[in-house]
Write a protein that holds these residues in place. Sequence first.
Motif, short mmCIF file in Angstrom:
data_model
loop_
_atom_site.label_atom_id
_atom_site.label_comp_id
_atom_site.label_asym_id
_atom_site.label_seq_id
_atom_site.Cartn_x
_atom_site.Cartn_y
_atom_site.Cartn_z
N LEU A 95 41.59 -13.11 -118.74
CA LEU A 95 40.18 -12.81 -119.01
C LEU A 95 39.35 -12.93 -117.73
CD1 LEU A 95 39.69 -14.67 -122.40
CD2 LEU A 95 39.96 -12.21 -122.02
N LEU A 96 39.64 -13.95 -116.94
CA LEU A 96 38.94 -14.13 -115.68
C LEU A 96 39.22 -12.95 -114.75
CD1 LEU A 96 37.19 -16.01 -113.93
CD2 LEU A 96 39.31 -17.04 -113.11
N GLY A 97 40.47 -12.53 -114.67
CA GLY A 97 40.84 -11.38 -113.84
C GLY A 97 40.15 -10.10 -114.30
N LEU A 98 40.09 -9.90 -115.61
CA LEU A 98 39.42 -8.72 -116.15
C LEU A 98 37.93 -8.76 -115.82
CD1 LEU A 98 39.73 -6.14 -117.83
CD2 LEU A 98 39.26 -7.53 -119.86
N GLY A 99 37.32 -9.92 -115.93
CA GLY A 99 35.90 -10.06 -115.60
C GLY A 99 35.64 -9.75 -114.13
N LEU A 100 36.51 -10.25 -113.25
CA LEU A 100 36.36 -9.96 -111.82
C LEU A 100 36.54 -8.47 -111.53
CD1 LEU A 100 38.18 -13.02 -110.24
CD2 LEU A 100 35.73 -12.51 -110.18
N LEU A 101 37.46 -7.84 -112.23
CA LEU A 101 37.68 -6.41 -112.05
C LEU A 101 36.45 -5.61 -112.48
CD1 LEU A 101 39.63 -4.04 -111.42
CD2 LEU A 101 40.24 -4.10 -113.84
N VAL A 102 35.87 -5.95 -113.62
CA VAL A 102 34.67 -5.25 -114.11
C VAL A 102 33.51 -5.46 -113.13
CG1 VAL A 102 32.92 -5.28 -115.94
CG2 VAL A 102 35.34 -5.24 -116.53
N TYR A 103 33.34 -6.69 -112.64
CA TYR A 103 32.27 -6.97 -111.68
C TYR A 103 32.48 -6.17 -110.40
CZ TYR A 103 29.32 -9.39 -108.34
OH TYR A 103 28.40 -9.67 -107.36
N GLY A 104 33.73 -6.11 -109.90
CA GLY A 104 34.02 -5.35 -108.69
C GLY A 104 33.74 -3.86 -108.86
N LEU A 105 34.11 -3.30 -110.02
CA LEU A 105 33.83 -1.88 -110.28
C LEU A 105 32.33 -1.63 -110.39
CD1 LEU A 105 36.65 -1.01 -112.84
CD2 LEU A 105 36.43 -0.19 -110.48
N TRP A 106 31.60 -2.54 -111.02
CA TRP A 106 30.15 -2.39 -111.14
C TRP A 106 29.51 -2.41 -109.75
CZ3 TRP A 106 26.24 -6.14 -110.21
CH2 TRP A 106 24.97 -5.73 -110.59
N ARG A 107 29.92 -3.33 -108.88
CA ARG A 107 29.37 -3.42 -107.52
C ARG A 107 29.71 -2.15 -106.73
NH1 ARG A 107 25.47 -5.36 -106.04
NH2 ARG A 107 26.24 -5.66 -103.96
N TYR A 108 30.93 -1.64 -106.89
CA TYR A 108 31.34 -0.43 -106.18
C TYR A 108 30.49 0.75 -106.62
CZ TYR A 108 34.26 3.52 -104.83
OH TYR A 108 34.71 4.69 -104.30
N GLN A 109 30.28 0.89 -107.93
CA GLN A 109 29.46 1.99 -108.45
C GLN A 109 28.02 1.87 -107.95
OE1 GLN A 109 30.06 4.71 -110.13
NE2 GLN A 109 32.24 4.35 -110.35
N ALA A 110 27.48 0.66 -107.90
CA ALA A 110 26.11 0.47 -107.42
C ALA A 110 25.99 0.87 -105.95
CB ALA A 110 25.68 -0.99 -107.62
N ARG A 111 27.00 0.53 -105.15
CA ARG A 111 26.97 0.88 -103.74
C ARG A 111 27.07 2.40 -103.55
NH1 ARG A 111 31.30 -2.05 -101.43
NH2 ARG A 111 32.58 -0.19 -101.54
N ILE A 112 27.93 3.05 -104.31
CA ILE A 112 28.07 4.52 -104.22
C ILE A 112 26.78 5.19 -104.67
CG2 ILE A 112 29.30 6.51 -105.18
CD1 ILE A 112 30.92 4.95 -103.13
#
Length: 153
Positions: free
Chosen positions: A106-123
């Motif tokens: 669950l922690l890994g999934l949460g970090l993955l979602v956060y990383g994808l959200w940050r990537y999308q925001a930067r793009i």
Amino acid sequence: MRGLFFLTGLLFFALAQPIPNTPPPDLSPQVFEIAKTLRCPVCQGESAAESNAGIAVEMRRIIAEQLAQGKSEAEIRRFFVERYGDWILYEPPARGLTLWVWLSPLLGLGLLVYGLWRYQARIRAQAQRLAAEVPEEEIARLEAELKRSANGD
């Protein structure tokens, strides 16, 4: 001759099929139900009910003895946990180190979602910055060209 070898091979294949996992007549099915919840200490990925290792056979014998003494399933499991630790249980309780094992996906999934959200925001921010740099004349020229191509010119 060739057919004989083929039939012999089929016969050996038929005889090599695994024996159904039924408890031996000298042990009750309840022994195997409890043993299914315990790991074999020497086998990888097998329960004490599935394994034919000597220690698994001994574990089943101990389970049968303790059942004959009137002990409950919980008491028998506690007996093995005292000797081997929580590792012996196929489904260890979620506390201490095993809590991290249960929560890490669950922690890994949460970090993955956060990383994808940050990537999308930067793009998205980069696309807006690039769009702001396009001169108004260029946008007007492209819109006029699109209108002409839509009209069939």
